[in-house]
Motif scaffolding. Structure first.
Motif, PDB file in Angstrom:
ATOM      1  N   ASP A 199       0.868  -1.277  -0.099  1.00  0.00           N
ATOM      2  CA  ASP A 199       0.080  -0.037   0.079  1.00  0.00           C
ATOM      3  C   ASP A 199       1.164   1.291   0.172  1.00  0.00           C
ATOM      4  N   PRO A 200       0.687   2.170  -0.781  1.00  0.00           N
ATOM      5  CA  PRO A 200       1.762   3.521  -1.131  1.00  0.00           C
ATOM      6  C   PRO A 200       1.170   4.222   0.078  1.00  0.00           C
ATOM      7  N   ARG A 201       0.293   4.304   0.934  1.00  0.00           N
ATOM      8  CA  ARG A 201       0.067   4.933   2.290  1.00  0.00           C
ATOM      9  C   ARG A 201       0.617   4.498   3.236  1.00  0.00           C
ATOM     10  N   ILE A 202       1.646   3.486   3.007  1.00  0.00           N
ATOM     11  CA  ILE A 202       2.373   2.766   4.115  1.00  0.00           C
ATOM     12  C   ILE A 202       3.935   3.409   3.940  1.00  0.00           C
ATOM     13  N   ILE A 203       4.332   4.222   4.603  1.00  0.00           N
ATOM     14  CA  ILE A 203       5.847   4.721   4.404  1.00  0.00           C
ATOM     15  C   ILE A 203       6.733   4.032   5.265  1.00  0.00           C
ATOM     16  N   ASP A 204       7.918   3.484   4.841  1.00  0.00           N
ATOM     17  CA  ASP A 204       8.882   2.877   5.462  1.00  0.00           C
ATOM     18  C   ASP A 204      10.129   3.913   5.758  1.00  0.00           C
ATOM     19  N   ALA A 205      10.409   3.944   6.790  1.00  0.00           N
ATOM     20  CA  ALA A 205      11.370   4.847   7.365  1.00  0.00           C
ATOM     21  C   ALA A 205      12.983   4.346   6.861  1.00  0.00           C
ATOM     22  N   MET A 206      13.033   2.838   6.711  1.00  0.00           N
ATOM     23  CA  MET A 206      13.933   2.269   6.215  1.00  0.00           C
ATOM     24  C   MET A 206      14.337   2.706   4.641  1.00  0.00           C
ATOM     25  N   ASP A 207      13.235   2.494   4.044  1.00  0.00           N
ATOM     26  CA  ASP A 207      13.343   3.001   2.474  1.00  0.00           C
ATOM     27  C   ASP A 207      13.918   4.432   2.373  1.00  0.00           C
ATOM     28  N   SER A 208      13.228   5.331   3.319  1.00  0.00           N
ATOM     29  CA  SER A 208      13.945   6.797   3.303  1.00  0.00           C
ATOM     30  C   SER A 208      15.141   6.771   3.625  1.00  0.00           C
ATOM     31  N   LEU A 209      15.895   6.026   4.273  1.00  0.00           N
ATOM     32  CA  LEU A 209      17.256   6.000   4.627  1.00  0.00           C
ATOM     33  C   LEU A 209      18.056   5.414   3.643  1.00  0.00           C
ATOM     34  N   VAL A 210      17.449   4.211   2.818  1.00  0.00           N
ATOM     35  CA  VAL A 210      18.267   3.760   1.539  1.00  0.00           C
ATOM     36  C   VAL A 210      18.447   4.820   0.555  1.00  0.00           C
ATOM     37  N   ARG A 211      17.283   5.628   0.322  1.00  0.00           N
ATOM     38  CA  ARG A 211      17.409   6.504  -0.765  1.00  0.00           C
ATOM     39  C   ARG A 211      18.449   7.759  -0.423  1.00  0.00           C
ATOM     40  N   ALA A 212      18.360   7.885   0.998  1.00  0.00           N
ATOM     41  CA  ALA A 212      19.359   8.928   1.110  1.00  0.00           C
ATOM     42  C   ALA A 212      20.885   8.407   0.974  1.00  0.00           C
ATOM     43  N   VAL A 213      20.973   7.140   1.352  1.00  0.00           N
ATOM     44  CA  VAL A 213      22.360   6.607   1.108  1.00  0.00           C
ATOM     45  C   VAL A 213      22.656   6.791  -0.568  1.00  0.00           C
ATOM     46  N   ILE A 214      21.774   5.963  -1.324  1.00  0.00           N
ATOM     47  CA  ILE A 214      22.124   6.387  -2.779  1.00  0.00           C
ATOM     48  C   ILE A 214      22.297   7.687  -3.280  1.00  0.00           C
ATOM     49  N   ASP A 215      21.510   8.523  -2.752  1.00  0.00           N
ATOM     50  CA  ASP A 215      21.747  10.165  -3.304  1.00  0.00           C
ATOM     51  C   ASP A 215      23.112  10.618  -2.792  1.00  0.00           C
ATOM     52  N   GLU A 216      23.613  10.227  -1.691  1.00  0.00           N
ATOM     53  CA  GLU A 216      24.792  10.610  -0.836  1.00  0.00           C
ATOM     54  C   GLU A 216      25.872  10.110  -1.666  1.00  0.00           C
ATOM     55  N   VAL A 217      25.823   9.116  -2.386  1.00  0.00           N
ATOM     56  CA  VAL A 217      27.002   8.161  -3.066  1.00  0.00           C
ATOM     57  C   VAL A 217      26.901   8.616  -4.610  1.00  0.00           C
ATOM     58  N   TYR A 218      25.718   8.398  -5.413  1.00  0.00           N
ATOM     59  CA  TYR A 218      25.877   8.394  -6.746  1.00  0.00           C
ATOM     60  C   TYR A 218      25.241   9.673  -7.492  1.00  0.00           C
TER      61      TYR A 218
END
Length: 220
Positions: free
Chosen positions: A201-220
């Motif tokens: 369900d897209p209405r369920i936000i996962d804090a882990m996913d937010s942290l994953v995206r930030a890691v990717i953005d930090e590096v690439y």
């Protein structure tokens, strides 16, 4: 390429899942294109909720300090801590290293909607770290009853104890989520054990996913 140190083990399976999601989210085409990562899985880390509720946090902080020192000596450019409750100690962590520490709480709130129901540990609720971040962002926190908080905590610790993280294994927890969604709120999974349960369900936000995206953005 920047090097990442993950301070994990809280719990061990959640840390593995976090690293797995980073790998799957990476644009890498070869082994060498992936983020060079040091994963510290410290399953002997004292229980974060108990450290917060009792104030007995010296062993916990000492272990974190040693991990920041290990990460720096290895050459880490930044740190990620896939444990929501531990972010209560962020001010202490910042005194332990001059390297960047990604803040999962702030990242998750940025990704969530305006009306947010936070599912977390008793320690996270006690600290008010998500309440402060939500209010600071001008958003609304949907309050849980004490029984609902207990249900969230019980679900988390059942997963820590080895129960398979499948929705059908936690019908009361699933019913609570559905009730909140039907009331117009967004669910924020604010414990990495809850990240192990698969939700579509897209209405369920996962804090882990937010942290994953930030890691990717930090590096690439």
């Amino acid at each position: 390429m920047k090097k990442l140190c993950i301070i994990g083990g809280m719990g061990p399976l959640a840390s593995c899942e976090f690293n797995r999601r980073i790998i799957l989210s990476s644009p890498a085409k070869t082994d060498q294109d992936h983020i060079e990562t040091l994963l510290i899985s410290d399953n002997l880390m004292p229980d974060r909720t108990q450290a917060i509720l009792t104030g007995d946090d010296q062993d916990l902080l000492a272990r974190f300090k040693s991990h920041f020192e290990l990460g720096e000596s290895w050459g880490a450019d930044f740190f990620a801590i896939p444990c929501n409750t531990s972010h209560y100690f962020m001010d202490d962590f910042k005194k332990m290293t001059n390297k960047k520490i990604l803040n999962m709480v702030d990242l998750a709130i940025s990704d969530a909607g305006d009306n947010i129901c936070v599912l977390a540990t008793r320690g996270t609720y006690k600290t008010g770290i998500y309440r402060k971040a939500i209010e600071g962002a001008g958003k609304n926190l949907i309050e849980l009853t004490e029984d609902e908080k207990d249900l969230s905590m019980e679900t988390i610790y059942r997963i820590k104890a080895g129960e398979e993280a499948r929705q059908e294994n936690f019908p009361e927890f699933q019913a609570m989520i559905q009730e909140k969604l039907e009331a117009g709120g967004k669910i924020l999974l604010a414990c990495t054990e809850l990240s192990l349960i698969k939700f579509d369900d897209p209405r369920i936000i996962d804090a882990m996913d937010s942290l994953v995206r930030a890691v990717i953005d930090e590096v690439y």
